[in-house]
Design a protein around this motif. Structure first.
Motif, short mmCIF file in Angstrom:
data_model
loop_
_atom_site.label_atom_id
_atom_site.label_comp_id
_atom_site.label_asym_id
_atom_site.label_seq_id
_atom_site.Cartn_x
_atom_site.Cartn_y
_atom_site.Cartn_z
N ILE A 90 68.78 -3.13 33.20
CA ILE A 90 67.60 -3.62 32.54
C ILE A 90 67.01 -4.30 33.94
O ILE A 90 65.49 -4.62 33.88
CB ILE A 90 67.97 -4.47 31.51
N GLY A 91 67.69 -5.10 34.88
CA GLY A 91 67.15 -5.87 35.72
C GLY A 91 66.40 -4.88 36.49
O GLY A 91 65.29 -5.40 37.02
N VAL A 92 67.16 -3.84 37.09
CA VAL A 92 66.02 -2.91 37.98
C VAL A 92 64.92 -2.41 37.13
O VAL A 92 63.68 -2.40 37.92
CB VAL A 92 66.91 -1.45 38.36
N ALA A 93 64.94 -1.86 35.80
CA ALA A 93 63.61 -1.41 35.35
C ALA A 93 62.87 -2.47 35.36
O ALA A 93 61.53 -2.46 35.47
CB ALA A 93 64.13 -0.87 33.79
N ALA A 94 63.17 -3.76 34.56
CA ALA A 94 62.17 -5.08 34.48
C ALA A 94 61.50 -5.45 35.87
O ALA A 94 60.26 -5.52 35.94
CB ALA A 94 62.85 -6.08 33.71
N GLY A 95 62.55 -5.36 36.77
CA GLY A 95 61.95 -5.72 38.20
C GLY A 95 60.76 -4.99 38.72
O GLY A 95 59.75 -5.23 39.15
N ALA A 96 61.20 -3.54 38.57
CA ALA A 96 60.22 -2.65 39.15
C ALA A 96 58.77 -2.67 38.27
O ALA A 96 57.65 -2.52 38.97
CB ALA A 96 60.91 -1.29 39.10
N ALA A 97 58.90 -2.69 36.93
CA ALA A 97 57.80 -2.98 36.26
C ALA A 97 57.01 -4.30 36.67
O ALA A 97 55.60 -4.13 36.63
CB ALA A 97 58.17 -2.82 34.71
N LEU A 98 57.52 -5.39 36.64
CA LEU A 98 56.79 -6.56 37.06
C LEU A 98 56.20 -6.39 38.48
O LEU A 98 55.21 -6.80 38.67
CB LEU A 98 57.65 -7.82 36.82
N GLY A 99 56.92 -5.85 39.44
CA GLY A 99 56.30 -5.81 40.75
C GLY A 99 55.25 -4.79 40.82
O GLY A 99 54.26 -5.08 41.38
N LEU A 100 55.19 -3.56 40.06
CA LEU A 100 54.03 -2.89 40.05
C LEU A 100 53.07 -3.20 39.21
O LEU A 100 51.74 -3.37 39.83
CB LEU A 100 54.51 -1.41 39.33
N ALA A 101 53.13 -4.19 38.16
CA ALA A 101 52.23 -4.62 37.39
C ALA A 101 51.35 -5.85 38.29
O ALA A 101 50.14 -5.89 38.33
CB ALA A 101 52.68 -5.18 36.14
N GLY A 102 52.18 -6.41 39.03
CA GLY A 102 51.61 -7.51 39.82
C GLY A 102 50.76 -6.92 41.07
O GLY A 102 49.71 -7.53 41.27
N ALA A 103 51.29 -5.91 41.62
CA ALA A 103 50.47 -5.30 42.80
C ALA A 103 49.15 -4.71 42.13
O ALA A 103 48.04 -4.99 42.81
CB ALA A 103 51.19 -4.08 43.54
N VAL A 104 49.16 -3.96 41.04
CA VAL A 104 47.98 -3.47 40.57
C VAL A 104 46.95 -4.46 40.18
O VAL A 104 45.83 -4.48 40.40
CB VAL A 104 48.26 -2.58 39.21
N MET A 105 47.60 -5.63 39.57
CA MET A 105 46.79 -6.77 39.08
C MET A 105 45.94 -7.43 40.37
O MET A 105 44.66 -7.70 40.09
CB MET A 105 47.73 -7.84 38.33
N GLN A 106 46.75 -7.58 41.38
CA GLN A 106 45.83 -8.54 42.51
C GLN A 106 45.00 -7.21 43.09
O GLN A 106 43.98 -7.65 43.67
CB GLN A 106 47.16 -8.77 43.45
N THR A 107 45.47 -6.03 43.06
CA THR A 107 44.45 -5.26 43.70
C THR A 107 43.35 -4.95 42.84
O THR A 107 42.17 -4.82 43.43
CB THR A 107 45.00 -3.67 44.01
#
Length: 357
Positions: A90-107
């Motif tokens: 769950i940590g791997v999946a949630a962490g990857a999701a939050l990291g991707l979402a943050g990068a997309v949002m900032q870009t």
């Protein structure tokens, strides 16, 4: 007539053409970035192993391996398989999701302080969960899951509509997100003050944790996480064009309105599903893109894979730290990420390593 040899008998040095130098530089940069991805894979494997081995009861690495691939029904096998492995996955999946979402949002917004919560995803999920507890008497994490997903989707849709939908600009999205966040958190605080039972139940979800989550929750949201992740990666090239500005993006063949709308869909799927399972976890989506950008560069085609690897490293590493700080008690991962993320972010700012978008 014979030409004279050079004074030292050496042929003059031949300089490579400018195109050759540029090609070598690109290959060197690509190799370095590829090495960074391999390092991320190694670090992720290390923190997963640490998460399986470290806790109230320490389990040696060889017994962890045996519990995973050659279980014999011992107590250590049960701890690894039923408690720590679901927590790690769950940590791997949630962490990857939050990291991707943050990068997309900032870009997308060209705002270095943007995180997925700017779209109202966290606030919408929290408002839906507090409503489920107070109005419908919901008590299980499975029940919270669907309310959180629905609340995140409604909030993100509302922010997108207020921001102008396909004609939205980064500034209008930020203003709409701020307004919706303020309204929803006012609703959440008011409902909690009126119902102390809701406040007591809500704090267990809103603190952000990986503990006590069953693997079935991850299986339920995995299609949403996979769809959001694939969509985010597919948008890497148009997001890179959009980061240059509206006119430049159109000149490169991108469609800014469509890219923006699909990006919001990806952020909602990723952050909404992760928040529904783990609760709102701060700083992961904000910090990781800044931390990896000096190595990945601003190109989303590299930035997004970096964030997908290094965000779970931060999340799982914080979870392991929370287990060992005050044994036999645990500090929830949401508290640890806020503390560690704040310190790292302050250090990045002081070193002026926060890249301009």
């Amino acid at each position: 007539m014979l030409s004279r040899p050079s004074p030292r008998g050496r042929a003059p040095a031949v300089r490579p053409a400018p195109g050759q130098e540029e090609g070598r530089s690109r290959r060197s940069t690509a190799a370095a970035r590829g090495g960074g991805l391999l390092l991320g894979v190694a670090l992720l494997a290390a923190v997963i192993l640490a998460g399986l081995a470290i806790g109230t009861k320490q389990i040696p690495a060889d017994q962890v391996w045996s519990a995973l691939f050659h279980p014999s029904g011992t107590a250590n096998d049960a701890i690894v398989q039923r408690l720590r492995l679901p927590r790690a996955l769950i940590g791997v999946a949630a962490g990857a999701a939050l990291g991707l979402a943050g990068a997309v949002m900032q870009t997308l917004t060209r705002n270095p302080l943007a995180d997925p919560g700017l779209l109202g995803v966290n606030a919408g999920a929290s408002a839906a969960v507090v409503t489920a507890i107070s109005v419908f008497g919901m008590t299980s994490f499975t029940g919270y899951l669907w309310f959180a997903l629905a609340g995140a989707a409604v909030a993100a849709t509302l922010v997108n509509a207020l921001g102008g939908s396909r004609s939205a600009t980064p500034v209008r999205l930020a203003l709409a997100g701020t307004a919706v966040n303020a309204a929803l958190f006012g609703y959440i605080n008011g409902l909690q003050l009126l119902d102390l039972g809701t406040l007591d139940s809500m704090r267990h979800w809103s603190i952000g944790t990986l503990a006590g989550r069953e693997l079935g929750l991850l299986v339920t949201v995995l299609p949403l996480l996979a769809a959001g992740g694939l969509l985010a990666l597919a948008l890497a090239r148009p997001l890179g064009a959009l980061a240059l500005g509206e006119e430049a993006a159109r000149g490169l063949g991108a469609r800014p309105g469509r890219t923006r709308a699909l990006s919001i869909v990806a952020i909602t799927l990723l952050c909404g599903a992760a928040t529904a399972v783990c609760g709102p976890i701060s700083f992961v989506g904000l910090l990781v893109p800044h931390a990896v950008r000096p190595f990945s560069g601003p190109d989303p085609r590299w930035l997004l894979p970096y964030c997908a690897l290094y965000a779970p490293v931060l999340l799982l590493g914080s979870d392991v730290i929370g287990r060992v700080v005050i044994p036999p008690y645990e500090i929830e991962v949401g508290i640890v990420t806020a503390f560690i993320g704040g310190l790292i972010f302050i250090n990045l700012v002081r070193q002026r390593r926060v890249a301009r978008l």
